[in-house]
Design an enzyme around this catalytic site. Structure first.
Site, PDB file in Angstrom:
ATOM      1  N   GLY A  13       0.766  -1.252   0.000  1.00 58.69           N
ATOM      2  CA  GLY A  13       0.000   0.000   0.000  1.00 58.69           C
ATOM      3  C   GLY A  13       0.792   1.295   0.000  1.00 58.69           C
ATOM      4  N   SER A  19       1.470   8.202   2.024  1.00 59.48           N
ATOM      5  CA  SER A  19       0.741   6.961   2.283  1.00 59.48           C
ATOM      6  C   SER A  19       0.846   6.554   3.752  1.00 59.48           C
ATOM      7  CB  SER A  19       1.306   5.820   1.429  1.00 59.48           C
ATOM      8  OG  SER A  19       1.057   6.039   0.060  1.00 59.48           O
ATOM      9  N   ASN A  67      -0.492  -6.498  -7.597  1.00 59.06           N
ATOM     10  CA  ASN A  67      -1.866  -6.037  -7.774  1.00 59.06           C
ATOM     11  C   ASN A  67      -2.755  -7.096  -7.125  1.00 59.06           C
ATOM     12  OD1 ASN A  67      -4.483  -5.607  -8.679  1.00 59.06           O
ATOM     13  ND2 ASN A  67      -3.792  -4.729 -10.610  1.00 59.06           N
ATOM     14  N   VAL A  68      -3.479  -6.718  -6.078  1.00 58.20           N
ATOM     15  CA  VAL A  68      -4.228  -7.725  -5.305  1.00 58.20           C
ATOM     16  C   VAL A  68      -5.433  -8.277  -6.062  1.00 58.20           C
ATOM     17  CG1 VAL A  68      -3.472  -6.871  -3.049  1.00 58.20           C
ATOM     18  CG2 VAL A  68      -5.604  -5.984  -4.061  1.00 58.20           C
ATOM     19  N   LEU A  95      -4.417  -0.961   1.873  1.00 54.22           N
ATOM     20  CA  LEU A  95      -4.868  -0.552   0.549  1.00 54.22           C
ATOM     21  C   LEU A  95      -6.386  -0.635   0.455  1.00 54.22           C
ATOM     22  CD1 LEU A  95      -5.526  -3.492  -1.021  1.00 54.22           C
ATOM     23  CD2 LEU A  95      -3.045  -3.600  -0.874  1.00 54.22           C
ATOM     24  N   ALA A  98     -12.134   2.151  -4.583  1.00 54.61           N
ATOM     25  CA  ALA A  98     -13.464   2.137  -5.191  1.00 54.61           C
ATOM     26  C   ALA A  98     -13.409   3.094  -6.375  1.00 54.61           C
ATOM     27  CB  ALA A  98     -14.516   2.591  -4.187  1.00 54.61           C
ATOM     28  N   TYR A 158     -18.917   8.232   1.684  1.00 56.19           N
ATOM     29  CA  TYR A 158     -18.028   7.066   1.802  1.00 56.19           C
ATOM     30  C   TYR A 158     -18.695   5.847   1.137  1.00 56.19           C
ATOM     31  CZ  TYR A 158     -14.044   4.519   3.755  1.00 56.19           C
ATOM     32  OH  TYR A 158     -12.890   3.783   3.912  1.00 56.19           O
ATOM     33  N   LYS A 165     -15.491  -1.663   4.215  1.00 56.86           N
ATOM     34  CA  LYS A 165     -14.797  -1.627   5.523  1.00 56.86           C
ATOM     35  C   LYS A 165     -15.562  -2.435   6.577  1.00 56.86           C
ATOM     36  CE  LYS A 165     -11.193   0.976   4.491  1.00 56.86           C
ATOM     37  NZ  LYS A 165      -9.896   0.322   4.210  1.00 56.86           N
ATOM     38  N   ARG A 195      -4.699  13.396   5.210  1.00 54.04           N
ATOM     39  CA  ARG A 195      -4.521  13.756   3.790  1.00 54.04           C
ATOM     40  C   ARG A 195      -3.520  12.825   3.124  1.00 54.04           C
ATOM     41  NH1 ARG A 195      -4.034  19.903   1.950  1.00 54.04           N
ATOM     42  NH2 ARG A 195      -4.159  18.828  -0.048  1.00 54.04           N
ATOM     43  N   LEU A 197      -2.964  10.411  -0.873  1.00 53.65           N
ATOM     44  CA  LEU A 197      -3.373  10.351  -2.281  1.00 53.65           C
ATOM     45  C   LEU A 197      -4.851   9.952  -2.383  1.00 53.65           C
ATOM     46  CD1 LEU A 197      -2.294  10.463  -5.236  1.00 53.65           C
ATOM     47  CD2 LEU A 197      -1.848   8.013  -5.045  1.00 53.65           C
TER      48      LEU A 197
HETATM   49  P1  NAD Z   1      -2.860   5.786  -0.446  1.00 51.86           P
HETATM   50  O1  NAD Z   1      -3.458   6.236  -1.726  1.00 51.86           O
HETATM   51  O2  NAD Z   1      -1.534   6.322  -0.095  1.00 51.86           O
HETATM   52  O3  NAD Z   1      -2.825   4.196  -0.360  1.00 51.86           O
HETATM   53  C1  NAD Z   1      -3.741   3.370  -1.026  1.00 51.86           C
HETATM   54  C2  NAD Z   1      -2.919   2.264  -1.664  1.00 51.86           C
HETATM   55  O4  NAD Z   1      -3.762   1.280  -2.247  1.00 51.86           O
HETATM   56  C3  NAD Z   1      -2.001   2.773  -2.781  1.00 51.86           C
HETATM   57  O5  NAD Z   1      -0.661   2.478  -2.462  1.00 51.86           O
HETATM   58  C4  NAD Z   1      -2.465   1.991  -3.994  1.00 51.86           C
HETATM   59  O6  NAD Z   1      -1.408   1.641  -4.860  1.00 51.86           O
HETATM   60  C5  NAD Z   1      -3.038   0.751  -3.322  1.00 51.86           C
HETATM   61  N1  NAD Z   1      -3.909  -0.025  -4.219  1.00 51.86           N
HETATM   62  C6  NAD Z   1      -5.056   0.366  -4.839  1.00 51.86           C
HETATM   63  N2  NAD Z   1      -5.524  -0.630  -5.622  1.00 51.86           N
HETATM   64  C7  NAD Z   1      -4.656  -1.680  -5.479  1.00 51.86           C
HETATM   65  C8  NAD Z   1      -4.583  -2.990  -6.042  1.00 51.86           C
HETATM   66  N3  NAD Z   1      -5.496  -3.433  -6.914  1.00 51.86           N
HETATM   67  N4  NAD Z   1      -3.540  -3.786  -5.683  1.00 51.86           N
HETATM   68  C9  NAD Z   1      -2.610  -3.353  -4.821  1.00 51.86           C
HETATM   69  N5  NAD Z   1      -2.620  -2.129  -4.257  1.00 51.86           N
HETATM   70  C10 NAD Z   1      -3.637  -1.304  -4.585  1.00 51.86           C
HETATM   71  O7  NAD Z   1      -3.960   6.155   0.676  1.00 51.86           O
HETATM   72  P2  NAD Z   1      -4.043   5.847   2.248  1.00 51.86           P
HETATM   73  O8  NAD Z   1      -4.972   6.864   2.760  1.00 51.86           O
HETATM   74  O9  NAD Z   1      -2.690   5.719   2.825  1.00 51.86           O
HETATM   75  O10 NAD Z   1      -4.804   4.433   2.281  1.00 51.86           O
HETATM   76  C11 NAD Z   1      -4.288   3.277   2.895  1.00 51.86           C
HETATM   77  C12 NAD Z   1      -5.356   2.563   3.720  1.00 51.86           C
HETATM   78  O11 NAD Z   1      -5.730   3.401   4.820  1.00 51.86           O
HETATM   79  C13 NAD Z   1      -6.644   2.231   2.977  1.00 51.86           C
HETATM   80  O12 NAD Z   1      -7.116   0.966   3.395  1.00 51.86           O
HETATM   81  C14 NAD Z   1      -7.598   3.301   3.481  1.00 51.86           C
HETATM   82  O13 NAD Z   1      -8.940   2.877   3.408  1.00 51.86           O
HETATM   83  C15 NAD Z   1      -7.127   3.417   4.911  1.00 51.86           C
HETATM   84  N6  NAD Z   1      -7.562   4.620   5.634  1.00 51.86           N
HETATM   85  C16 NAD Z   1      -7.245   5.862   5.157  1.00 51.86           C
HETATM   86  C17 NAD Z   1      -7.645   6.995   5.869  1.00 51.86           C
HETATM   87  C18 NAD Z   1      -7.339   8.383   5.358  1.00 51.86           C
HETATM   88  O14 NAD Z   1      -8.003   9.325   5.755  1.00 51.86           O
HETATM   89  N7  NAD Z   1      -6.345   8.576   4.515  1.00 51.86           N
HETATM   90  C19 NAD Z   1      -8.357   6.854   7.069  1.00 51.86           C
HETATM   91  C20 NAD Z   1      -8.648   5.566   7.534  1.00 51.86           C
HETATM   92  C21 NAD Z   1      -8.239   4.456   6.807  1.00 51.86           C
HETATM   93  O1  0WE Z   2     -10.595   4.737   2.772  1.00 51.67           O
HETATM   94  C1  0WE Z   2     -10.401   5.892   2.431  1.00 51.67           C
HETATM   95  C2  0WE Z   2     -10.101   6.245   0.992  1.00 51.67           C
HETATM   96  C3  0WE Z   2     -10.719   5.262   0.074  1.00 51.67           C
HETATM   97  C4  0WE Z   2     -10.654   5.538  -1.393  1.00 51.67           C
HETATM   98  C5  0WE Z   2     -10.411   6.775  -1.968  1.00 51.67           C
HETATM   99  C6  0WE Z   2     -10.411   6.892  -3.362  1.00 51.67           C
HETATM  100  C7  0WE Z   2     -10.198   8.207  -4.055  1.00 51.67           C
HETATM  101  C8  0WE Z   2      -9.758   8.068  -5.474  1.00 51.67           C
HETATM  102  C9  0WE Z   2     -10.917   4.462  -2.201  1.00 51.67           C
HETATM  103  N1  0WE Z   2     -10.935   4.567  -3.549  1.00 51.67           N
HETATM  104  C10 0WE Z   2     -10.682   5.751  -4.125  1.00 51.67           C
HETATM  105  N2  0WE Z   2     -10.746   5.823  -5.491  1.00 51.67           N
HETATM  106  C11 0WE Z   2     -10.373   6.913  -6.189  1.00 51.67           C
HETATM  107  O2  0WE Z   2     -10.491   6.950  -7.438  1.00 51.67           O
HETATM  108  N3  0WE Z   2     -10.476   6.886   3.397  1.00 51.67           N
HETATM  109  C12 0WE Z   2     -10.838   6.519   4.736  1.00 51.67           C
HETATM  110  C13 0WE Z   2     -10.286   8.307   3.094  1.00 51.67           C
HETATM  111  C14 0WE Z   2     -11.643   8.878   2.867  1.00 51.67           C
HETATM  112  O3  0WE Z   2     -12.297   8.646   1.702  1.00 51.67           O
HETATM  113  C15 0WE Z   2     -13.547   9.237   1.810  1.00 51.67           C
HETATM  114  C16 0WE Z   2     -13.650   9.862   3.067  1.00 51.67           C
HETATM  115  C17 0WE Z   2     -12.435   9.622   3.751  1.00 51.67           C
HETATM  116  C18 0WE Z   2     -12.090  10.041   5.132  1.00 51.67           C
HETATM  117  C19 0WE Z   2     -14.590   9.271   0.899  1.00 51.67           C
HETATM  118  C20 0WE Z   2     -15.756   9.960   1.227  1.00 51.67           C
HETATM  119  C21 0WE Z   2     -15.873  10.562   2.469  1.00 51.67           C
HETATM  120  C22 0WE Z   2     -14.826  10.532   3.397  1.00 51.67           C
END
Ligand code: NAD
Ligand code: 0WE
Length: 259
Positions: A13, A19, A67-68, A95, A98, A158, A165, A195, A197
């Protein structure tokens, strides 16, 4: 003391320096773990180059595409774990995905294929990785995944990710129950909004972060490093009695009723 010396940790991830997985990998490395990295490959190899440069300071002994959605890539990644390490102690599942269209508007209008994509990448992938990792966790192990409050409460937009989730958190319980007799622990960290990607691509994330800063008991959001430190704890012997749990790392936001 938190000590991961001699432990082999595979981290999924990492996309860039924001990240959550990067915050986790750094803290695992600081605690002494051997680091292996998987990344999502693209056609041009841009991701490979970017992630390789970023993780270089951690001296990863494994750096493989995964790629999962592709069983062959998952198998190949764990074949290289078998070759290089012979055994794995720690697996970080960090990771989710959606389709962007499915993270706004009407949840009731989510397409069948959009629903399947979100649950395949964000939920089923944990089950699959655990199944493949299990035989390699010969001395026990710790598996940590990342979840969000939107899997428990309705958070605007969401949408399908909330269902993914919810399934992920329930998968953690079934996996913990099944892998426990092999001394493999499975837990989730429910992080507050950060914050990254993925989150920055979502409309209104900044407003959400400001809201958390006003309402959360600590009056702030959390950092990737704080999530990383909790992951290091969950991967260490300090948490040896904890499995099947969802630990909130959210500055306390989850306890509030008038959120
Ligand atoms: P990020 O974009 O840095 O990480 C998401 C990762 O998913 C990327 O590295 C991407 O390459 C990987 N990914 C997507 N499709 C894939 C696939 N088919 N195979 C392998 N890898 C794949 O964003 P992040 O916020 O660091 O997200 C990491 C985790 O944290 C996610 O599960 C997200 O739901 C969770 N999360 C994020 C937040 C937030 O606010 N950022 C809050 C709670 C939980
Ligand atoms: O799990 C997440 C992010 C999930 C995510 C984000 C994207 C954006 C770009 C999954 N897939 C995609 N696909 C894309 O094309 N979070 C917890 C961060 C997050 O996402 C939200 C949030 C929060 C917080 C979406 C809606 C509302 C709140």
């Amino acid at each position: 003391m938190l000590d991961l010396t001699g432990k082999n940790a595979l981290v999924t991830g990492i996309a860039n320096n924001r990240s959550i997985a990067w915050g986790i990998a750094q803290q695992l490395h600081k605690a002494g773990a051997n680091i292996g990295i998987t990344y999502l490959p693209d056609e041009k190899g841009k991701m490979e180059k970017k992630v390789a440069e970023l993780v270089e300071p951690l001296n990863p002994s494994i750096f493989v595409p995964c790629n999962v959605q592709d069983d062959d890539q998952i198998q190949a990644a764990f074949d290289s774990v078998q070759d290089k390490w012979g055994r794995i102690d720690i697996l970080i599942h960090c990771l989710a995905f959606a389709n962007k269209d499915d993270l706004s508007g009407s949840f009731a209008e989510t397409s069948r294929s959009g629903f399947a994509t979100a649950l395949d990448i964000s939920t089923y992938s944990l089950v699959k990785l655990c199944g493949v990792a299990k035989p390699l966790m010969s001395e026990g192990g710790s598996i940590v995944t990342l979840t969000y409050l939107g899997g428990v409460r309705v958070i605007p937009n969401y949408n399908v990710m909330g269902i993914a989730k919810a399934g992920l958190e329930m998968s953690v319980r079934y996996l913990a129950s099944e892998l426990g007799p092999s001394n493999i622990r499975v837990n989730a960290i429910s992080a507050g909004p950060i914050r990254t990607l993925a989150s920055s691509a979502v409309g209104g994330i900044l407003d959400m972060i400001h809201h958390v800063e006003e309402v959360a008991p600590l009056r702030r959001t959390v950092t990737q490093t704080e999530v990383g430190n909790t992951a290091a704890f969950l991967c260490s012997d300090l948490s040896s009695g904890i499995t099947g749990q969802v630990i909130y790392v959210d500055a306390g936001y989850e306890i509030m009723g008038m959120g």
